[in-house]
Design a protein around this motif. Sequence first.
Motif, PDB file in Angstrom:
ATOM      1  N   LYS A 520       0.816  -1.219   0.000  1.00 11.87           N
ATOM      2  CA  LYS A 520       0.000   0.000   0.000  1.00 11.87           C
ATOM      3  C   LYS A 520       0.847   1.266   0.000  1.00 11.87           C
ATOM      4  CE  LYS A 520      -2.628  -0.776   3.564  1.00 11.87           C
ATOM      5  NZ  LYS A 520      -3.723  -0.555   4.546  1.00 11.87           N
ATOM      6  N   SER A 525       1.895   3.392  -4.114  1.00 14.16           N
ATOM      7  CA  SER A 525       1.804   4.829  -3.845  1.00 14.16           C
ATOM      8  C   SER A 525       3.086   5.547  -4.280  1.00 14.16           C
ATOM      9  CB  SER A 525       1.501   5.071  -2.368  1.00 14.16           C
ATOM     10  OG  SER A 525       2.504   4.477  -1.558  1.00 14.16           O
ATOM     11  N   TRP A 526       4.140   5.498  -3.438  1.00  9.84           N
ATOM     12  CA  TRP A 526       5.331   6.294  -3.738  1.00  9.84           C
ATOM     13  C   TRP A 526       6.060   5.812  -4.989  1.00  9.84           C
ATOM     14  CZ3 TRP A 526       5.902  10.871  -1.982  1.00  9.84           C
ATOM     15  CH2 TRP A 526       5.368  11.228  -0.734  1.00  9.84           C
TER      16      TRP A 526
END
Length: 573
Positions: A520, A525-526
Amino acid sequence: MLQKFQVNLMASKLLWTIFMGLLIPTSYSVFFNTTTLLEWSLFSISSTPIMLTLILDPLGLMFSCSVLMISANVLKFSTIYMKEDKFINRFTVLVLMFVLSMNMLIFLPHLMMLLLGWDGLGIVSFILVIYYQNPKSLAAGMITALTNRIGDVMLLLAIAWTLNQGHWNILHMWMLDENMYQVLTITLAAMTKSAQMPFSSWLPAAMAAPTPVSALVHSSTLVTAGVFLLIRFYPFMSSAWWFTPLLLLTAVSTTLMAGLSATTECDMKKIIALSTLSQLGMMMAAMGMGMVHLAYFHMITHALFKALLFVCAGSFIHSHMHSQDLRWMGNLANQMPATSSCLVMANLALCGFPFMSGFYSKDMIVEASMFYQHNLLMVTLMLVAMGLTSFYSTRFSLCVVWGTNNCNPYIYLEESNPLTSPMLTLASMSVISGAIIMWVAPLKQEMMLIPMYQKLMPLILVLLGASLAWLISATKQKNESMLMQTQINHYASCMMWFLIPLSSQFPMKLPMYLSHNYLKLMDQSWLEALSGQGINSLSVKSSNILMSASKPMPVNYLMMSSMLGLMIMMVMF
């Protein structure tokens, strides 16, 4: 082509033929107590030869004959049990590969070649456990495969450390101080394969496999591979001072835990699996007390009556629409008399009733443990586990054979020839095999003189456990044991002293939590924002802003494209 050629009908006859052919060298080797060693040098690694070694000794030949005979009967039984399966030929080929892997393990005393049979057992057992393609079978197969992989890694480490000796032959090893790690890794490998604590949780989970697989896996092949490996290695490993105490402690803990868990279980196959776990603990405990030949003797007799027990249970399950709950069955003594008689004989042999096959090996182990000087607590716990074996075996028989009938009245119960002939063969062997091995095989057991109360102690415990199970079933409508009275006791017993969540779910909780958060926070995301998708989104947005802010002139488009090219070159260099 495999579908046209009915492998399932020919497999049992093939194994019977091989068994009859193997009887001649087995008889010669056992009567004259001779060992034949054949070696072929394949190639060398820095003056260390890699050799294909075959050993034909009384222990291996007798065990191979037992495996072949049990496999032939189980494959005969599977033609009825799995007759509605479209892929029964594939199933039969997998079982034959399983038997081949076990025989490679028996006859190859070279560590690197033995790994072929060892890994073959692990891979084929995983495929057979997940044979019924559902989530429960997949989970059971993963627990089985991953636990056995621990043993495979330990065996690989042992192979690497054995390179110091200049060979990999089991028969020629010598003990050094540097070989302590090697002894530990081989012990752990055997404990994972034979499901000793704390690796016991995979054995009841593997009951998700078809019943013929259970009859083969949990009687004479997969679970006894660890015991057989320790028997082969015992002269080398027993020189480590901590080896036998460690083996005795884990074995007694396993047999006690399995006996207590089986008293509260209601799944028919799981009760038999836990009884297998208990008897494996008995074999390991015998080795922990230095009685290797008695452990081997019990391994042979246990394979015969345990296969019979699974075949009888499979016949009941097949007749009750594949339900494994023993509370749903009952009064089968009148409806299936031959199967019920064989089940009672198998349970008597399991309990160690006098003059059945289990009596000769089990009684001798208990007598020898009291005759020689051993830890009193360990011997006492072994005797308690022996009483528990009688308790759950009697409870099992009372529910299924003599209890009230609780199933659907429209169930059709039959006993055809492919069901009864393997049962009667295994039942006859369960009665006479103990006495035959006792008379014929060179067990090297000296005369033991013990007091009468010690001589009668195993029989007293068997009768005590059976009487207690009879009293509980007579006084209570539900066939419950005392461990079922409180919820925490019942839950702990069914969870094998919480060994199932501790060994399978607990170690996976932190890695699963970390990997989920990594997915996650980083991967979705990043890493997405800083890699291709994020740069693409940023460039699209910036180009749209520049295009909307500037006038639609060709010079502006050239400036934008040149600036974008410079940015790309800067990023690249």
